[in-house]
Design an enzyme around this catalytic site. Sequence first.
Site, short mmCIF file in Angstrom:
data_model
loop_
_atom_site.label_atom_id
_atom_site.label_comp_id
_atom_site.label_asym_id
_atom_site.label_seq_id
_atom_site.Cartn_x
_atom_site.Cartn_y
_atom_site.Cartn_z
N ARG A 1 0.85 -1.20 -0.09
CA ARG A 1 0.12 0.04 -0.01
C ARG A 1 1.06 1.23 0.04
NH1 ARG A 1 -3.14 -3.79 -0.39
NH2 ARG A 1 -5.21 -3.73 0.56
N SER B 1 -10.66 -0.74 3.69
CA SER B 1 -9.53 -1.02 4.95
C SER B 1 -9.50 0.20 5.29
CB SER B 1 -8.38 -1.81 4.46
OG SER B 1 -8.49 -3.08 3.94
N GLU C 1 -4.79 3.51 6.39
CA GLU C 1 -4.42 3.43 5.05
C GLU C 1 -4.98 4.45 4.30
OE1 GLU C 1 -5.24 0.39 1.44
OE2 GLU C 1 -6.66 0.59 2.91
N1 EPU Z 1 -10.18 -10.92 11.06
C1 EPU Z 1 -10.96 -11.02 11.97
N2 EPU Z 1 -11.74 -10.26 12.30
C2 EPU Z 1 -12.07 -9.10 11.35
C3 EPU Z 1 -11.57 -9.15 10.35
C4 EPU Z 1 -10.42 -10.13 9.87
O1 EPU Z 1 -10.32 -11.99 12.90
O2 EPU Z 1 -13.00 -8.46 11.97
C5 EPU Z 1 -9.21 -12.20 10.53
C6 EPU Z 1 -9.72 -13.05 9.27
O3 EPU Z 1 -10.14 -13.91 10.06
C7 EPU Z 1 -8.43 -13.45 8.67
C8 EPU Z 1 -7.41 -12.24 8.85
O4 EPU Z 1 -7.90 -11.42 10.08
O5 EPU Z 1 -7.91 -14.60 9.62
C9 EPU Z 1 -7.50 -11.37 7.61
O6 EPU Z 1 -8.64 -10.98 7.19
P1 EPU Z 1 -9.20 -10.86 5.80
O7 EPU Z 1 -8.97 -12.14 5.05
O8 EPU Z 1 -10.50 -10.26 5.73
O9 EPU Z 1 -7.99 -9.55 5.15
P2 EPU Z 1 -7.54 -8.50 5.70
O10 EPU Z 1 -6.21 -8.61 5.99
O11 EPU Z 1 -8.18 -7.92 6.97
C10 EPU Z 1 -6.49 -7.44 3.47
C11 EPU Z 1 -6.68 -6.17 2.70
C12 EPU Z 1 -7.97 -6.01 1.91
C13 EPU Z 1 -7.99 -7.27 1.13
C14 EPU Z 1 -8.02 -8.51 1.98
C15 EPU Z 1 -8.06 -9.70 1.14
C16 EPU Z 1 -5.38 -4.47 3.83
C17 EPU Z 1 -5.48 -3.33 4.82
N3 EPU Z 1 -6.54 -4.96 3.36
O12 EPU Z 1 -7.50 -7.33 4.60
O13 EPU Z 1 -7.94 -4.94 1.22
O14 EPU Z 1 -9.48 -7.18 0.39
O15 EPU Z 1 -6.59 -8.58 2.49
O16 EPU Z 1 -6.86 -10.01 0.46
O17 EPU Z 1 -4.29 -5.02 3.61
C18 EPU Z 1 -8.62 -2.38 1.02
O18 EPU Z 1 -7.54 -2.17 0.90
O19 EPU Z 1 -9.68 -1.67 1.01
C19 EPU Z 1 -9.22 -4.10 1.38
C20 EPU Z 1 -10.33 -4.29 1.49
#
Ligand code: EPU
Length: 333
Positions: free
Chosen positions: A158, A234, A329
């Site tokens: 990012r 995010s 972000e």
């Molecule tokens: N998790 C929780 N609670 C929550 C949210 C997430 O426990 O409320 C846990 C999930 O269970 C999982 C881990 O955290 O084990 C990661 O969650 P998720 O797969 O939803 O992805 P993320 O890391 O929260 C990132 C990106 C997203 C992207 C997703 C999928 C960033 C800041 N965000 O989210 O990007 O869609 O991975 O690759 O890196 C964006 O940038 O706007 C965005 C949505």
Amino acid sequence: MKIENTFGINVKARALITYDSEEALREALAVIHEKYADLPLLLIGCGSNLLFLSDYRGVILKSEIKGILLKDETADEVLVEVGSGEICDDFIAQAIRRGWYGMENLSLIPGQIGAAAVQNIGAYGVEACNIIDEVRGISLADGTEHTWKCTECGYDYRQSIFKEKLWGKYAITRVIFRLSKHFVPKLHYGGLIKAIEQAGLSESTLTAEQLRQIIIGIRRAKLPDPAEQGNAGSFFKNPIVSEEKAKQMLKEYPDMPHYPASEGVKLAAGWLIEQAGWKGKSLGPAAVHDRQALVLVNRGGATGRDIQRLCEAIKQDVADKFGIELEPEVNFI
Ligand code: EPU
């Protein structure tokens, strides 16, 4: 002049100027230098990664440069030039139809192509910088054109030079993508393989369009639609901590999600926020989404300051509980 932003915050700017070509941008810059020389200038796409804290006392410049042009191809790859004002997801859909692969995992991310290159958007194990070959822009100071090879864009998670050193200095006009003619699905991101099985599909026969639909389904299930509930995806970056810190935390929380990063270990900000008790909670009209704690939403009538207040409260609680400093972000304006 009202400003478009996916948080649905009611803000105005002194003027909004759009341009649909390099010439139109140079003409717009001449007008700005003549009429609005003393005012600040802000470049925006669809406003999907911005949080306006107040009305903008300057001029907003927005790209409407369109066009998807096949520039070159080999037996294995294509080079495609895309106008910065094209909608990112429309380009992904078209690329798949034309047999150009590599962007499937970025399906349904809101925003324009120019913003994708600035923000280095990413999802499900793919980042824009994996498929960007070159970025073109025009200097706001003197209208000269500049081209950056992907390696010159300072890309990281990012992050890019356009968000840092060059912020507010260049308008991105075109992005050249290097895509593959062979579909090689990237499914290593947790959850994708399971989702494919659940959809009754098989990894070995999966098509790019099927993968796109799987990604769209996952995003729709977890992320609120900005048209229904204002948000900017995010809100925080996933923090990167030292190996030592991660090990220490895993002792206490063995199920904590964690991923290898270039330096250290990446943790899930959504998980940290949920553990800090904020998932689904609100502070006035600003709230933490109930299905993905990484997303802050406008429950209706929130100001930028309301969202900022919620952001600060979350940061404080996560810092107190885990000793980790979350970094937004979204760009605060
Ligand atoms: N998790 C929780 N609670 C929550 C949210 C997430 O426990 O409320 C846990 C999930 O269970 C999982 C881990 O955290 O084990 C990661 O969650 P998720 O797969 O939803 O992805 P993320 O890391 O929260 C990132 C990106 C997203 C992207 C997703 C999928 C960033 C800041 N965000 O989210 O990007 O869609 O991975 O690759 O890196 C964006 O940038 O706007 C965005 C949505």
